[in-house]
Design a protein around this motif. Structure first.
Motif, mmCIF file in Angstrom:
data_model
loop_
_atom_site.group_PDB
_atom_site.id
_atom_site.type_symbol
_atom_site.label_atom_id
_atom_site.label_comp_id
_atom_site.label_asym_id
_atom_site.label_seq_id
_atom_site.Cartn_x
_atom_site.Cartn_y
_atom_site.Cartn_z
ATOM 1 N N SER A 1 0.842 -1.198 0.000
ATOM 2 C CA SER A 1 0.000 0.000 0.000
ATOM 3 C C SER A 1 0.873 1.242 0.000
ATOM 4 C CB SER A 1 -0.933 0.014 1.216
ATOM 5 O OG SER A 1 -0.188 0.056 2.413
ATOM 6 N N LYS A 2 0.402 2.281 -0.661
ATOM 7 C CA LYS A 2 1.115 3.552 -0.719
ATOM 8 C C LYS A 2 0.171 4.639 -1.208
ATOM 9 C CE LYS A 2 4.822 6.080 -2.929
ATOM 10 N NZ LYS A 2 5.896 6.081 -3.943
ATOM 11 N N ASP A 3 0.237 5.771 -0.545
ATOM 12 C CA ASP A 3 -0.515 6.954 -0.980
ATOM 13 C C ASP A 3 -1.988 6.657 -1.218
ATOM 14 O OD1 ASP A 3 1.877 8.286 -0.877
ATOM 15 O OD2 ASP A 3 2.236 8.190 -3.042
ATOM 16 N N GLY A 4 -2.551 5.854 -0.353
ATOM 17 C CA GLY A 4 -3.982 5.591 -0.444
ATOM 18 C C GLY A 4 -4.383 4.521 -1.437
ATOM 19 N N GLU A 5 -3.418 3.897 -2.119
ATOM 20 C CA GLU A 5 -3.700 2.829 -3.072
ATOM 21 C C GLU A 5 -2.970 1.566 -2.634
ATOM 22 O OE1 GLU A 5 -5.676 2.853 -5.800
ATOM 23 O OE2 GLU A 5 -6.310 4.912 -5.472
ATOM 24 N N GLY A 6 -3.476 0.412 -3.047
ATOM 25 C CA GLY A 6 -2.851 -0.815 -2.599
ATOM 26 C C GLY A 6 -3.032 -1.968 -3.553
ATOM 27 N N LEU A 7 -2.279 -3.030 -3.272
ATOM 28 C CA LEU A 7 -2.293 -4.258 -4.061
ATOM 29 C C LEU A 7 -2.273 -5.427 -3.102
ATOM 30 C CD1 LEU A 7 -1.942 -5.778 -6.800
ATOM 31 C CD2 LEU A 7 0.510 -5.447 -6.545
#
Length: 821
Positions: A794-800
């Motif tokens: 996850s980073k900057d409000g987005e994730g995988l």
């Protein structure tokens, strides 16, 4: 004198004793200092939880700089908005399994334990998988969990041992761990962080891949792998050390949250819903859901929208197969469908085309009824498929070639790429069309031909459950190059030809309809009457009867019709029967829309979709459709530019991340679903693998499904707040790109996750790309389902997120009143 002499000697002796004492004290302090330094990296048992959390935080800090650098180089894997807002913000990576908070310290030690420890753990995993393969009931998976808990307890016991060889090993490993976790300037902190990240990926995925492969070998009767398979598996193990996310040039495609309305009719409303879903919070009740097993009459084959007997019993009529259509319960179930007793991991393609495990689909009725036509046979512990059908007893390949010889312009795999097979049976026709480069969307109802579509999917052949009833098929207009019906038992000629007119809607202008049925080649009174009615109907529809041919080997015949590519014939008809549809009638509206006995005009403007035939396969896969020229794409650019950027984005993501960084053994993957496809870029990026992808375009997203068909792929409309028209356990990989956050304002996430569990095979993978809060919610539910967390970023409000489903089923049952006869 003697006394004085002895006195001097004693004085020297006393001085020597003082020197010795000073040395002893000095050494003691040194030892104490060393012990204190060494003990700082040893985890006391009573502080295991605290130390575990501290170790996790420390390890994550070291991973942040290296992985964040990888991520910043790849906005193709994240939204452009995210990279603009805070490119320097550190990312978060976790590669731990479900028990990460309890076992992180042990796992850090195990990573550096040496070859003996690593081999021992891998062997343990292989033994567990072997048990799972032998006991398909799911008990094996519970055993696997118990075994892992036992491993954890054993490791804790080893940590308690304060003396002897093990204590020294722990201290040595702790020193080595400290060296890996801490960034040392002499080594170069940044490089060290990247190496730790790679080691962690390699450790997690290598064990999983090796156990998956061993399980497949144990379940395959030909357990000796070829040199090529071994080489491929070894190569994949090496690939797992690569970056989690791609490191190629930045992609211009953004996440779904940045899309614009453009020319797509539902995008404005969807954008508003998207903004609301960004702020929606997931309740603790959903995250802490207590799962139960669904109790229904259908048992392991439960399909919520097709097994709603409360509604089916109250239908006023079943004349038009209303009882085979969708009747979804008002509240989707949140329970888990049980596994069949003896269930095992599905066989690999292409062996699965010819035989499947009997206990995975334990139904024999079709073998009894259709065995003489070579549909399916029971052969020991297998169900075997000789490749025959009602119209091609001597094999599908001969029949396929017979059709092309009858009309060479069909050109399988070149001009004709995507076809619709109506009343497909066990889908052998579609299964063998893969050898000709053709994708067949096969469908049949859930009827007395027990589990025919389930057989097809278990074999690795595309198929869905559907019926020619009172509703339009869930496909856009003018998308199929060929429509095929071999004894599909559909009364095409009745009620003004309403059902055949529905095929006319989905058939591409200039496309072929192949009808292989007894009225074509038999002279019984009933057959003659049907042929006459069909001849009148097809002539009034302006279909051209290209040929009627007889297949002497199979003693059957086929009539092949062609849909007009212009409106000339329609304009010259003396009677407007069947009538042309009203101008206001949208031919692409296909979700829960009633059938109408009318025809839509053929597009003739060269800028309209359907006016020209697509490029031949495989060129059409990569070429933007000609009719996108004047449109604005989903991501806000000119549509053709949008299309190309989307394709480049997914090629990068798939090649650099999904194929290398997920630890997925793609040789064991066959049935794939993209749960929220846009232009089909994800499916197109998998074109070189032996997989097929069901592209699903949600009903509340931009209707880009025609683009997917135009490029030689296929898909379907669907509402993910309802169950999908497929049997349980039918897909190996599910891919969800910003799906869950987009529907949380319409339905509960727990309901969608329950449906994901229903259609995903045990040991199948779910890949989720979404907002960080949604990723967290899905991760929490996956853990409650006892799924394995393969990777999370996850980073900057987005994730995988990548998770693997296990064989686990709850012990408590939940009766489904609507599904009990």
């Amino acid at each position: 004198m003697a006394m004085a002499k002895y006195s001097r000697v004693d004085g020297r002796k006393s001085s020597s004793y003082c020197s010795t004492a000073v040395i002893v004290v000095f050494v003691a302090f040194c030892l104490v200092g060393i012990w204190m330094f060494m003990s700082s990296s040893v985890v006391p048992l009573e502080n295991l939880d605290l130390s575990s959390q501290e170790t996790r935080n420390e390890a994550k800090q070291t991973l942040q700089e290296g992985v964040s650098k990888q991520f910043d180089d790849t906005s193709g894997d994240i939204s452009e908005d995210a990279t603009r807002e805070g490119g320097t913000m550190p990312g978060k990576v976790s590669l731990n399994t479900d028990e990460e908070s309890q076992k992180s310290v042990e796992e850090n030690l195990e990573e550096n334990h040496g070859n003996d420890s690593s081999d021992e753990k891998t062997d343990s995993g292989n033994e567990q998988k072997t048990v799972d393969g032998d006991d398909g009931s799911g008990n094996g998976k519970d055993g696997e969990m118990d075994s892992r808990e036992g491993e954890s307890n054993l490791e804790s016991g080893q940590a308690e041992n304060e003396g002897g060889e093990m204590n020294n090993n722990v201290q040595a490993e702790s020193e080595e761990n400290s060296g890996e976790i801490r960034s040392e300037s002499a080594e170069g902190g940044k490089n060290n962080d990247e190496e730790v990240s790679e080691d962690k990926i390699k450790h997690v995925d290598k064990v999983d891949i090796s156990t998956e492969e061993n399980n497949e070998k144990n379940q395959d009767e030909n357990s000796e792998p070829s040199a090529i398979e071994n080489s491929a598996e070894s190569e994949e193990n090496n690939q797992t050390s690569n970056d989690i996310l791609p490191t190629a040039a930045q992609s211009e495609i953004l996440t779904e949250s940045t899309t614009q309305n453009g020319a797509w009719s539902t995008q404005a409303e969807e954008s508003q819903n998207e903004k609301k879903s960004q702020q929606a919070s997931i309740s603790n009740e959903e995250n802490d859901h207590q799962w139960k097993v669904c109790k229904s009459t259908a048992g392991p084959d439960y399909i919520p929208c097709l097994d709603n007997w409360q509604v089916i019993r109250k239908l006023p009529s079943t004349k038009h197969y209303e009882h085979r259509e969708r009747h979804c319960p008002s509240e989707p179930p949140t329970c888990l469908v049980p596994l069949p007793e003896g269930y095992m991991r599905s066989m690999k393609w292409p062996k699965s085309r010819d035989k499947i495990w009997y206990y995975n689909v334990p139904h024999t009725k079709l073998a009894d009824v259709k065995g003489h036509q070579n549909w399916v046979k029971v052969t020991g512990e297998y169900l075997t498929f000789p490749g025959g059908g009602t119209q091609f007893k001597n094999g599908a390949l001969h029949y396929i070639d017979f059709l092309q010889q009858s009309v060479p312009d069909i050109a399988w795999g070149k001009r004709s790429r995507v076809i619709l097979d109506v009343g497909c049976g066990v889908a052998s026709f579609g299964g063998y069309l893969f050898e000709r480069g053709v994708l067949a969307m096969s469908f049949a109802p859930k009827d007395e031909h027990e589990a025919q579509v389930q057989f097809a999917l278990e074999r690795g052949i595309p198929a869905i459950l559907n019926v020619m009833g009172t509703k339009r098929l869930p496909f856009p207009s003018s998308v199929f190059d060929v429509v095929h019906c071999a004894r599909c038992r559909v009364p095409w000629h009745v009620e003004g030809g309403k059902l055949l007119l529905e095929l006319n809607r989905v058939l591409r202008p200039g496309g072929y309809f192949i009808w292989s049925a007894t009225p074509v080649y038999q002279k019984l009174p009933e057959d003659v009457g049907i042929w006459q009615e069909m001849s009148r109907l097809t002539k009034s529809m302006c279909w051209d009867l290209v040929t009627v041919k007889k297949d002497r080997l199979n003693a059957v015949g086929a009539a092949i019709y062609q849909k007009p590519a212009s409106n000339d014939c329609y304009n010259k008809r003396s009677k407007n029967v069947p009538p042309l549809c009203e101008e206001s009638d949208d031919p692409n509206a296909a979700w829960n829309v009633s059938l109408q006995a009318c025809m839509h005009k053929v597009p003739e403007d060269s800028t309209e979709r359907g006016s020209l035939w697509p490029a031949q396969w495989p060129e059409r896969l990569e070429q933007p459709p000609y009719w996108l020229n004047s449109q604005i794409g989903v991501y806000g650019k000119a549509a053709q530019e949008d299309f190309t950027a989307d394709y480049n984005h997914w090629k990068t993501v798939v090649s650099e991340s999904y194929l290398k960084g997920m630890g997925i053994d793609w040789s064991s993957v066959r049935n794939v679903m993209d749960m929220k496809a846009v232009y089909g870029g994800f499916a197109a990026a998998l074109k070189d693998l032996k997989v097929w992808v069901m592209n699903v375009v949600p009903i509340d997203a931009a209707d880009t499904l025609p683009v997917i068909y135009e490029r030689g792929l296929f898909g379907i409309h669907h509402d993910w707040c309802e169950s999908f028209n497929t049997y349980p356990r039918t897909y190996d990989v599910l891919h969800a790109d910003h799906l869950f956050s987009s529907i949380q304002n319409r339905c509960k996430l727990v309901m969608v996750i329950a449906e994901v569990d229903r259609i995903l095979r045990p040991e199948g993978k779910l890949i989720v790309r979404d907002k960080a809060e949604t990723i967290s919610a899905v991760e929490s539910m996956a853990k409650s389902l006892q799924w394995e967390i393969r990777m999370i970023y996850s980073k900057d409000g987005e994730g995988l997120l990548c998770v693997r489903k296990k064989f686990w089923r709850p012990t408590m049952e939940e009766p489904i009143k609507s599904a009990i006869v």
